[in-house]
Scaffold this motif. Structure first.
Motif, PDB file in Angstrom:
ATOM      1  N   THR A  15      21.118  28.050  28.763  1.00 36.07           N
ATOM      2  CA  THR A  15      20.511  27.019  27.938  1.00 36.07           C
ATOM      3  C   THR A  15      21.377  25.766  27.970  1.00 36.07           C
TER       4      THR A  15
ATOM      5  N   GLU B 191      22.286  21.581  26.008  1.00 39.29           N
ATOM      6  CA  GLU B 191      22.094  20.492  25.045  1.00 39.29           C
ATOM      7  C   GLU B 191      22.417  19.177  25.767  1.00 39.29           C
TER       8      GLU B 191
ATOM      9  N   THR C  37      18.521  19.678  24.501  1.00 38.16           N
ATOM     10  CA  THR C  37      17.514  20.590  25.018  1.00 38.16           C
ATOM     11  C   THR C  37      16.520  19.782  25.861  1.00 38.16           C
TER      12      THR C  37
ATOM     13  N   HIS D 272      18.005  24.033  18.407  1.00 43.27           N
ATOM     14  CA  HIS D 272      18.487  24.861  19.517  1.00 43.27           C
ATOM     15  C   HIS D 272      19.091  26.167  18.982  1.00 43.27           C
TER      16      HIS D 272
END
Ligand SMILES: Nc1ncnc2c1ncn2[C@@H]1O[C@H](COP(=O)(O)OP(=O)(O)O)[C@@H](O)[C@H]1O
Ligand SMILES: Cc1cn([C@H]2C[C@H](O)[C@@H](COP(=O)(O)OP(=O)(O)O)O2)c(=O)[nH]c1=O
Length: 203
Positions: A30, A32, A34, A68
């Motif tokens: 994942t 940031e 996002t 998130h």
């Protein structure tokens, strides 16, 4: 376990993050800001705006982080998954700490500490943060200076902030020399990750 990759723009975070896909097929990858939510879209609009209000921008990034956490990070950690995030809270501490330090928008004694304090009550600290260490000139060159954050002079302040964070939390951070060849950087990061996972019994 939560592992984050941090460093200046162009330090090679995304290159490493993508290369780790194959080694950890079951991990949750994942990032940031996002890139699959309207919170992230709002952040990217702000990044493109040279006149964005620095305080508003801090809270946009922080809102994206909150979403998130609740949508991706917390559920994955509850399942016992390994989470590998390309940027996380330290990016806010370092970048928005620098933006606030350079603006007269708010009179803060210690902008970095202010940003850390905002996160304190709700964030989940990473178990391991790999810091890809690169000088601001090379970073700006590699990143191509495409947005307001990628200028070498600004990145100097960001780097100073990262150094403060490393100093405050030496057990969480591992520094990797990002001037090395991509293969060597990846080898080092993989080695660190492997030994931390071994130690945690997650491997
Ligand atoms: N170790 C390295 N040495 C030289 N160039 C690199 C290295 N790692 C990445 N790059 C190149 O630098 C640019 C930025 O890399 P990227 O992984 O997108 O960095 P970041 O995600 O930290 O902004 C890309 O063109 C990439 O191919
Ligand atoms: C996550 C985050 C990113 N940023 C900045 C760093 C980048 O310049 C920009 C976009 O992040 P990103 O897409 O990760 O850029 P890069 O791959 O070049 O490192 O947002 C912040 O200022 N604060 C934050 O909290």
């Amino acid at each position: 376990m939560l592992v984050t990759l941090e460093g200046l723009d162009g330090s090679g975070k995304t290159t490493v993050w993508e290369a780790l896909y194959d080694a950890y097929p079951d991990a949750v990858f994942t990032r940031e800001p996002t890139n699959d939510s309207w919170y992230g879209e709002a952040v990217y609009r702000s990044i493109e705006d040279d006149d964005a209000d620095p305080l508003a921008e801090l809270f946009l990034y922080t809102a994206d982080h909150a979403a998130h956490l609740s949508r991706v990070v917390e559920p994955a950690l509850e399942r016992g998954d390994l989470v590998i995030s390309d940027r996380y809270s330290d990016s806010r501490f370092a970048y928005q700490g620098a933006t606030l330090e350079r603006s007269d928008r708010v009179d803060l004694e210690d902008p970095l500490e202010y940003v850390v304090d905002i996160h304190d009550s709700f964030t989940i600290p990473p178990d391991l943060t790999v810091y890809l260490d690169l000088d601001p000139e090379t970073a700006a060159e590699r990143a191509g200076t495409t947005n307001k954050f990628e200028r070498a002079e600004y990145l100097e302040t960001v780097r100073d902030n990262y150094e403060r964070l490393l100093e405050c939390d030496p057990d969480r951070f591992v520094r990797v020399d990002a001037t090395q060849e991509p293969e060597t950087v990846l080898e080092e990061v993989s080695g660190v990750l492997e030994s931390v996972l071994e130690g945690s019994g997650l491997e």
